[in-house]
Design an enzyme around this catalytic site. Structure first.
Site, PDB file in Angstrom:
ATOM      1  N   SER A  97       0.805  -1.270  -0.017  1.00 17.35           N
ATOM      2  CA  SER A  97      -0.203  -0.182   0.031  1.00 17.35           C
ATOM      3  C   SER A  97       1.116   1.338  -0.010  1.00 17.35           C
ATOM      4  O   SER A  97       1.394   1.674   1.035  1.00 17.35           O
ATOM      5  CB  SER A  97      -1.008  -0.039   1.332  1.00 17.35           C
ATOM      6  OG  SER A  97      -1.727  -1.198   1.131  1.00 17.35           O
ATOM      7  N   LYS A 172      -6.877   1.779  -2.944  1.00 18.05           N
ATOM      8  CA  LYS A 172      -6.863   1.469  -1.722  1.00 18.05           C
ATOM      9  C   LYS A 172      -6.682   2.498  -0.551  1.00 18.05           C
ATOM     10  O   LYS A 172      -7.257   2.666   0.456  1.00 18.05           O
ATOM     11  CB  LYS A 172      -5.302   0.676  -1.483  1.00 18.05           C
ATOM     12  CG  LYS A 172      -4.907   0.605  -0.373  1.00 18.05           C
ATOM     13  CD  LYS A 172      -5.424  -0.559   0.627  1.00 18.05           C
ATOM     14  CE  LYS A 172      -5.405  -0.737   2.169  1.00 18.05           C
ATOM     15  NZ  LYS A 172      -3.941  -1.320   2.309  1.00 18.05           N
ATOM     16  N   LYS A 240       0.244   5.980   8.006  1.00 22.57           N
ATOM     17  CA  LYS A 240       1.163   6.048   6.772  1.00 22.57           C
ATOM     18  C   LYS A 240       0.330   6.133   5.436  1.00 22.57           C
ATOM     19  O   LYS A 240       0.355   7.084   4.729  1.00 22.57           O
ATOM     20  CB  LYS A 240       2.154   4.860   6.622  1.00 22.57           C
ATOM     21  CG  LYS A 240       2.825   4.859   5.209  1.00 22.57           C
ATOM     22  CD  LYS A 240       2.173   3.979   4.142  1.00 22.57           C
ATOM     23  CE  LYS A 240       2.059   2.451   4.635  1.00 22.57           C
ATOM     24  NZ  LYS A 240       1.530   1.588   3.663  1.00 22.57           N
TER      25      LYS A 240
END
Length: 298
Positions: A97, A172, A240
């Protein structure tokens, strides 16, 4: 002869994904910067590599599953990286990701060498990785996707091509916005019930079948009620992801006020030492504000 796949990144998600591929009959060449999971999978039949390039060498497909953009860039494009070992015509599937712009950078470098590339981040956390039921969001050429879908189906319960290279990670990021906002809202609801003297477990059971019900609630409310914050997906990784969301939103001039707020909550929890707790520990931030602790049987 079984197909051999390279696999780079054997963390909390990567190791069970690799195990599922081995259970499905694929032979794996594996690498991780940490030696222990490599040795563990080697005892189960995988071949250990000494570098990402070594994991890719001679394989038609190589999967990477890494924490962040810089890790993918280093492992794929850096010295002794996957691209160095990959042969023209082979496929690199980055299931990390990361920022969509980094996926596009890696894809362009692969294209220059005649290597095919898919960005294919996943959602579902450690439980989904173990069960092989991850949602897999793929960006890339449709023909390459079709050629790789049987492999992706081993680790995913829902595998969807969403567009060109980079689209997988845009998807995502959209997923992570919704998951973060759901956990934060669930935390507020549980804290409100607790403070009002109403059993949060009964509140959960009452609302789970209505419009407020969600997969996030089903997964995270029991963890909150059990005070179980063992990581299925770590706070530092979700923080993140939201950082990548906000970076991408800034590039596109898209205001995301709620996402920015939750990202700050995650940052505060990291400062409190909870970086490796499950993201359901967003509850702790709301509990601290309200001066109350959620528990069963209130």
């Amino acid at each position: 002869m079984a197909e051999r796949i390279g696999f780079v990144g054997l963390g909390i998600m990567g190791k069970p994904m690799a195990r599922n591929l081995m259970a499905a009959g694929y032979e794996l060449t594996v690498y991780d910067i940490v030696g222990e999971p490599v040795e563990e999978l080697a005892t189960e039949g995988a071949t250990a590599a000494s570098s990402p390039a070594g994991a890719a060498a001679g394989n038609v497909r190589t999967i990477t599953m890494l924490p962040d953009s810089a890790d993918s860039e280093r492992a794929i494009l850096g010295p002794e990286g996957v691209l160095e070992g990959a042969e023209p015509g082979s496929v690199i599937i980055d299931m990390s990701s990361i920022a969509p712009s980094m996926s596009q950078k890696i894809g362009a470098a692969c294209d220059d060498k005649g290597v095919k590339f898919l960005d294919a981040p996943v959602s579902g956390g450690e439980p989904g990785a173990i069960a092989g039921t991850l949602a897999v969001m793929v960006g890339g050429d449709e023909a390459v996707f079709d050629d790789c879908k049987a492999v992706l189906d081993v680790v995913g319960g829902n595998v969807v091509l969403t567009g060109d290279v980079g689209a997988g990670n845009i998807t995502k990021l959209a997923n992570q916005i919704i998951v973060a906002a759901n956990i934060e809202a669930l935390s507020e609801a549980m804290v409100l019930a607790q403070k009002a003297g109403v059993d949060p477990e009964r509140v959960f059971n009452a609302i789970r079948g209505g419009l407020a019900g969600s997969a996030v609630m089903e997964a995270k409310a029991p963890m909150m009620l059990d005070r179980n914050f063992r990581a299925g997906f770590r706070i530092r990784l979700h923080q993140k992801d939201l950082r990548n969301v906000l970076q991408t939103a800034g590039e596109l001039n898209v205001p995301l006020p709620v996402t920015a707020l939750v990202q700050q909550m995650l940052g505060s929890l990291i400062n409190d030492g909870e970086q490796d707790a499950d993201h359901s520990a967003i509850l702790h931030f709301i509990e601290k504000l309200a001066g109350v602790e959620v528990n069963r049987g209130s």
